[in-house]
Design a protein around this motif. Structure first.
Motif, PDB file in Angstrom:
ATOM      1  N   GLY A 174       0.818  -1.213   0.000  1.00 45.14           N
ATOM      2  CA  GLY A 174       0.000   0.000   0.000  1.00 45.14           C
ATOM      3  C   GLY A 174       0.849   1.260   0.000  1.00 45.14           C
ATOM      4  O   GLY A 174       0.564   2.213  -0.723  1.00 45.14           O
ATOM      5  N   GLY A 175       1.888   1.243   0.817  1.00 43.41           N
ATOM      6  CA  GLY A 175       2.772   2.405   0.876  1.00 43.41           C
ATOM      7  C   GLY A 175       3.464   2.659  -0.452  1.00 43.41           C
ATOM      8  O   GLY A 175       3.579   3.800  -0.897  1.00 43.41           O
ATOM      9  N   ILE A 176       3.912   1.588  -1.068  1.00 41.29           N
ATOM     10  CA  ILE A 176       4.589   1.724  -2.360  1.00 41.29           C
ATOM     11  C   ILE A 176       3.614   2.286  -3.394  1.00 41.29           C
ATOM     12  O   ILE A 176       3.936   3.181  -4.164  1.00 41.29           O
ATOM     13  N   ARG A 177       2.423   1.727  -3.368  1.00 45.18           N
ATOM     14  CA  ARG A 177       1.425   2.199  -4.326  1.00 45.18           C
ATOM     15  C   ARG A 177       1.106   3.671  -4.137  1.00 45.18           C
ATOM     16  O   ARG A 177       1.015   4.436  -5.100  1.00 45.18           O
ATOM     17  N   ARG A 178       0.966   4.085  -2.899  1.00 45.00           N
ATOM     18  CA  ARG A 178       0.645   5.494  -2.653  1.00 45.00           C
ATOM     19  C   ARG A 178       1.770   6.397  -3.144  1.00 45.00           C
ATOM     20  O   ARG A 178       1.531   7.497  -3.639  1.00 45.00           O
ATOM     21  N   LEU A 179       2.988   5.902  -3.009  1.00 47.06           N
ATOM     22  CA  LEU A 179       4.131   6.683  -3.482  1.00 47.06           C
ATOM     23  C   LEU A 179       4.081   6.862  -5.002  1.00 47.06           C
ATOM     24  O   LEU A 179       4.275   7.967  -5.515  1.00 47.06           O
ATOM     25  N   VAL A 180       3.799   5.787  -5.697  1.00 44.81           N
ATOM     26  CA  VAL A 180       3.720   5.862  -7.160  1.00 44.81           C
ATOM     27  C   VAL A 180       2.539   6.725  -7.585  1.00 44.81           C
ATOM     28  O   VAL A 180       2.652   7.543  -8.505  1.00 44.81           O
ATOM     29  N   ASP A 181       1.427   6.565  -6.897  1.00 46.20           N
ATOM     30  CA  ASP A 181       0.256   7.399  -7.198  1.00 46.20           C
ATOM     31  C   ASP A 181       0.585   8.881  -7.046  1.00 46.20           C
ATOM     32  O   ASP A 181       0.182   9.710  -7.855  1.00 46.20           O
ATOM     33  N   PHE A 182       1.314   9.166  -5.981  1.00 49.90           N
ATOM     34  CA  PHE A 182       1.684  10.563  -5.731  1.00 49.90           C
ATOM     35  C   PHE A 182       2.520  11.115  -6.872  1.00 49.90           C
ATOM     36  O   PHE A 182       2.307  12.224  -7.351  1.00 49.90           O
ATOM     37  N   LEU A 183       3.465  10.301  -7.314  1.00 46.44           N
ATOM     38  CA  LEU A 183       4.359  10.730  -8.389  1.00 46.44           C
ATOM     39  C   LEU A 183       3.588  10.974  -9.691  1.00 46.44           C
ATOM     40  O   LEU A 183       3.903  11.893 -10.443  1.00 46.44           O
ATOM     41  N   MET A 184       2.589  10.163  -9.939  1.00 47.43           N
ATOM     42  CA  MET A 184       1.868  10.220 -11.210  1.00 47.43           C
ATOM     43  C   MET A 184       0.557  10.993 -11.113  1.00 47.43           C
ATOM     44  O   MET A 184      -0.228  10.988 -12.068  1.00 47.43           O
ATOM     45  N   ALA A 185       0.340  11.689 -10.004  1.00 50.47           N
ATOM     46  CA  ALA A 185      -0.939  12.374  -9.785  1.00 50.47           C
ATOM     47  C   ALA A 185      -1.283  13.316 -10.929  1.00 50.47           C
ATOM     48  O   ALA A 185      -0.449  14.088 -11.379  1.00 50.47           O
ATOM     49  N   ASP A 186      -2.521  13.209 -11.380  1.00 48.79           N
ATOM     50  CA  ASP A 186      -3.042  14.100 -12.418  1.00 48.79           C
ATOM     51  C   ASP A 186      -2.209  14.045 -13.697  1.00 48.79           C
ATOM     52  O   ASP A 186      -2.054  15.041 -14.402  1.00 48.79           O
TER      53      ASP A 186
END
Lengths: 118, 118
Positions: free
Chosen positions: B78-90
């Motif tokens: 989950g933490g890894i995913r949130r990190l990638v999501d943050f990087l690719m936001a919008d």
DNA sequence: TTTATATTTCTATAATTATCTAATAATGGA
DNA sequence: TCCATTATTAGATAATTATAGAAATATAAA
């Protein structure tokens, strides 16, 4: 992608100005943003901005192209993707059912997937 | 996820021993690996290994649990995913068609997707 | 040629970080 | 209870590294 390529990429992302810049470029899309515009938007001196953009470029995370007297920088989506793939390689030994609550569901589009799924 | 959370995570990943350890844990799956086993596998002294694992844990990339006298570390997907999501936001302002050769195709499962796609 | 834009080079400062040794804690078995 | 195993913490060292600013240079447009 190998460790020696991934390390500088993660190092590039661990600096606030660079992380902000890359996220800005990810948002911007393939057309990118001029160096001067980024410099102004973030209130960073042009040489400093240039330094950070160069770091991101050396890490393979962004690319640049000249257009008139502007240099446009754009996110290198392929480079970013390869980095994430490298991090998640052979996830759960290839059995996505093991990834707990982050299991890759059929027909879903997760931000990352087990290697066997991509 | 905010910048102040993402920065230490990327910093954690920019060190060879830690990157190796996290990739090993990503492969291992939710059951994880004991600290001593990682120490031995990578030829790193136990205190050094412990130091690096703590860094990864502080960054939210791994978790630990005790089992007898062993401490098992496991990837925090989950933490890894949130990190990638943050990087690719919008990503691409939400228009995945703009992502160039890495366009998110319908029903495909890419390692990351534009924010509007997830 | 003049102006605007962008990059490079150099430097000083500062900060961080990785690793080792030794000591401590916690667990389980004899 | 005592011992062996496993893991973490503390303390110290040393080396590395990175950041940001000033000044100079290059490139291109008007």
């Amino acid at each position: 992608m190998e460790t020696k390529d991934a390390l500088p990429a993660f190092a590039a992302l661990s600096q606030e100005n660079r992380l902000n810049a890359l996220r800005r470029l990810v948002k911007a899309g393939p057309r990118g943003v001029a160096a001067g515009a980024l410099s102004e938007e973030f209130g960073i001196a042009p040489p400093t901005m240039s330094f950070h953009l160069k770091e991101l470029a050396n890490a393979g995370l962004i690319s640049s192209r000249k257009e008139g007297r502007h240099v446009f920088y754009a996110a290198n989506y392929g480079g970013i993707r390869r980095l994430v793939d490298f991090l998640m390689a052979d996830c759960c030994q290839g059995d996505p059912r093991l990834c707990g609550p982050y299991v890759i569901k059929e027909n879903s589009r997760e931000p990352f997937a087990c290697a066997s799924e991509s």
